[in-house]
Design a protein around this motif. Structure first.
Motif, mmCIF file in Angstrom:
data_model
loop_
_atom_site.group_PDB
_atom_site.id
_atom_site.type_symbol
_atom_site.label_atom_id
_atom_site.label_comp_id
_atom_site.label_asym_id
_atom_site.label_seq_id
_atom_site.Cartn_x
_atom_site.Cartn_y
_atom_site.Cartn_z
ATOM 1 N N ALA A 25 35.444 35.422 40.060
ATOM 2 C CA ALA A 25 36.564 34.491 39.887
ATOM 3 C C ALA A 25 37.532 34.993 38.814
ATOM 4 C CB ALA A 25 36.045 33.098 39.535
ATOM 5 N N THR A 26 36.990 35.472 37.699
ATOM 6 C CA THR A 26 37.822 35.987 36.611
ATOM 7 C C THR A 26 38.651 37.173 37.066
ATOM 8 O OG1 THR A 26 36.270 35.197 34.935
ATOM 9 C CG2 THR A 26 37.757 36.970 34.269
ATOM 10 N N ALA A 27 38.113 37.971 37.979
ATOM 11 C CA ALA A 27 38.840 39.129 38.511
ATOM 12 C C ALA A 27 39.895 38.730 39.542
ATOM 13 C CB ALA A 27 37.850 40.118 39.128
ATOM 14 N N GLY A 28 40.013 37.419 39.823
ATOM 15 C CA GLY A 28 41.022 36.943 40.765
ATOM 16 C C GLY A 28 40.653 37.139 42.216
ATOM 17 N N MET A 29 39.366 37.208 42.478
ATOM 18 C CA MET A 29 38.901 37.414 43.850
ATOM 19 C C MET A 29 38.303 36.136 44.410
ATOM 20 S SD MET A 29 37.760 41.152 44.167
ATOM 21 C CE MET A 29 38.300 42.407 43.073
ATOM 22 N N THR A 30 38.103 36.158 45.699
ATOM 23 C CA THR A 30 37.561 35.021 46.430
ATOM 24 C C THR A 30 36.137 35.308 46.867
ATOM 25 O OG1 THR A 30 39.755 34.489 47.284
ATOM 26 C CG2 THR A 30 37.875 33.594 48.501
ATOM 27 N N VAL A 31 35.248 34.338 46.678
ATOM 28 C CA VAL A 31 33.905 34.430 47.261
ATOM 29 C C VAL A 31 34.015 33.839 48.659
ATOM 30 C CG1 VAL A 31 31.520 33.598 47.157
ATOM 31 C CG2 VAL A 31 32.688 34.322 45.055
#
Length: 135
Positions: A25-31
């Motif tokens: 999440a911190t890296a701006g990605m989506t799970v």
């Protein structure tokens, strides 16, 4: 050949899984999804230690690569394994993709970004955890 890279941690499985999700999440990605292998085993009368595969990414980064090199879609979105080890410890693992992506025709700079992303997630979770690369 895709090489797995495993980092062992002294954190519990639950702590490690939460750290992985937070780092993504911190890296701006989506799970996109989390596959719970232990739950599937239990539902089929089998048992295994807690083991989950988190599938994650960012369509803005992956889509252009898959459009230009459709076979890259076999390994995207990215995935990271979180598994429990004996003694209330855990491990995370991912596959280094850059070399194989380059062999498929992905430009070296774009291919390297996927390994950099995965390493940054591992570093956020483990810091100076011991690393073992399986050949």
């Amino acid at each position: 050949m895709l090489r797995p890279i495993e980092h062992r941690t002294t954190r519990s499985f639950g702590e490690t899984l939460e750290a992985v999700l937070s780092a993504i999440a911190t890296a701006g990605m989506t799970v996109f999804t989390v596959i719970d292998h232990a739950d599937a085993a239990t539902k089929n009368g089998l048992s295994m230690p807690p083991t989950r595969v988190v599938i994650y990414g960012n369509p803005r980064g992956g889509t252009p690569v898959m459009v230009g090199t459709p076979l890259a879609a076999l390994d995207l979105p990215l995935r990271i394994l979180v598994r429990e080890l004996p003694g209330n410890r855990s491990a995370i693992a991912f596959r280094a993709l850059a070399e194989d992506f380059e062999a498929l025709g992905v430009k070296a700079e774009a291919a390297a970004r996927f390994d950099e992303i995965q390493r940054s997630i591992a570093d956020a979770v483990c810091g100076a955890c011991p690393t073992r690369t399986e050949e």
